[in-house]
Design an enzyme around this catalytic site. Sequence first.
Site, mmCIF file in Angstrom:
data_model
loop_
_atom_site.group_PDB
_atom_site.id
_atom_site.type_symbol
_atom_site.label_atom_id
_atom_site.label_comp_id
_atom_site.label_asym_id
_atom_site.label_seq_id
_atom_site.Cartn_x
_atom_site.Cartn_y
_atom_site.Cartn_z
ATOM 1 N N ASP A 72 37.958 46.803 48.474
ATOM 2 C CA ASP A 72 37.136 48.009 48.642
ATOM 3 C C ASP A 72 37.138 48.367 50.127
ATOM 4 O O ASP A 72 37.695 47.638 50.951
ATOM 5 C CB ASP A 72 35.725 47.777 48.095
ATOM 6 N N ASP A 125 35.838 47.016 37.716
ATOM 7 C CA ASP A 125 35.471 45.746 38.334
ATOM 8 C C ASP A 125 33.963 45.639 38.295
ATOM 9 O O ASP A 125 33.268 46.654 38.243
ATOM 10 C CB ASP A 125 35.907 45.699 39.804
ATOM 11 N N CYS A 156 35.336 32.079 20.681
ATOM 12 C CA CYS A 156 35.961 32.182 22.001
ATOM 13 C C CYS A 156 36.988 31.070 22.180
ATOM 14 O O CYS A 156 36.744 29.928 21.812
ATOM 15 C CB CYS A 156 34.885 32.083 23.083
ATOM 16 N N CYS A 215 38.128 30.108 25.133
ATOM 17 C CA CYS A 215 38.142 29.653 26.531
ATOM 18 C C CYS A 215 37.984 28.137 26.610
ATOM 19 O O CYS A 215 37.545 27.483 25.674
ATOM 20 C CB CYS A 215 37.071 30.378 27.353
ATOM 21 N N CYS A 247 34.360 26.861 25.872
ATOM 22 C CA CYS A 247 33.960 26.843 24.460
ATOM 23 C C CYS A 247 34.762 25.817 23.656
ATOM 24 O O CYS A 247 34.312 25.339 22.615
ATOM 25 C CB CYS A 247 34.093 28.244 23.864
ATOM 26 N N HIS A 274 33.460 31.013 31.215
ATOM 27 C CA HIS A 274 33.281 31.633 29.894
ATOM 28 C C HIS A 274 33.077 33.141 30.009
ATOM 29 O O HIS A 274 33.720 33.917 29.295
ATOM 30 C CB HIS A 274 32.121 31.017 29.113
HETATM 31 ZN ZN ZN Z 1 34.114 30.770 25.959
#
Ligand code: ZN
Length: 383
Positions: free
Chosen positions: A97, A283, A329, A331, A334, A360
């Site tokens: 930025d 963002d 999920c 990820c 998880c 996560h």
């Molecule tokens: Zn997750």
Amino acid sequence: MGLTFEISATSGSGGRRGALHLPHGTVETPVFMPVGTAATVKTVQQETLEHIGRDAAGAQIILANTYHLYLRPGHDLIRRMGGVHRFMSWPRPMLTDSGGFQVFSLSELRKVTDDGVEFRSHLDGSKHFFSPEHSIEVQIALGADILMVFDECVETPATWERTKQSMGLTHEWAARSKAYFEAHKHEVPWAAEFPAKHQSLFGIVQGGMFADLRRESAERLVEMDFPGYAIGGLAVGEPREVTREMIARTLEVLPPDKPRYVMGVGYPDEIEEYARMGVDMMDCVLPTRAARHGLLFRAPEPGEAETAVRMNIKRVEYAEDQRPIDPTCTCLVCGRYTRAYLRHLFVAKEPLGATLNSIHNLSFYLDTMARVRRNLESRSTSA
Ligand SMILES: [Zn+2]
């Protein structure tokens, strides 16, 4: 060559499936960009960032904040270290930025003149001056793939007259930012590494909460011919219908073949909605900031109406909950840890809690955009 942008498909609602080719790689759009304020996405290390989200694809592009890096460790130091990519060991695309938003929101004793902004550091009270030229000089030293013009961020709420006056200053500063960039873009720290490539400077549409000013601002910036356009000054406390309306009115004016970036939004359902309207880049600090406060997002279970359910992991109901945050999920958090363990880490103020929560939430945001991209591919008519 700064960037090329290809749109492979568009939907009836205006959403676009595209690819943004930048010096440090290709970004599949629409994209969510995690914020790495001080050359770090807080609590998450780079090798993890490269593998979060569905199919371990990782973050495609991240942000760094010019104001923070200018104050500490300093842009000259980062230039000597080879630019922010090499300094933080992040090989993929980056965006900085202009520092404008932080100057107006964080620093003290600001004095705005036509030439720029005098401010005091929020760290030590030292006095500094940012002009459009200086902001671009700092951003060239940092060396992100995309940099932003220096703009004035008007206070909210502001009258139509005050907003118009501020917008006029922003347009003058955009022209000065562009002139400085064109004269100095060869000074980027990786010029020798990628001799045929350079950074790309985006314009920023302002105009507050007034549709006529948003339209005028977009028209003026399009006349200046930037390779991409941001929509700034939104999500500053206004109702969401107003945010949506300002985005819609601005998108009507922006050229369809250039990337469009809405700065600083938002909740998972918002980024999904704006992507479907035709926004290519967004963002927000929300996924990581919320994570550090124990606020997690998960997909709805049958019977839940929201598209992204908010969970406060510190609640006692999770103390012995053996489930992952989100059973759907993929990820790494998880796949391994329970709500009970994450609650314990949060309550005990263990730093690992902030890291796992951030991984996560970032995965949830990246997966949301991956799903939007797949939907755009399947539902759209080829452009
Ligand atoms: Zn997750």
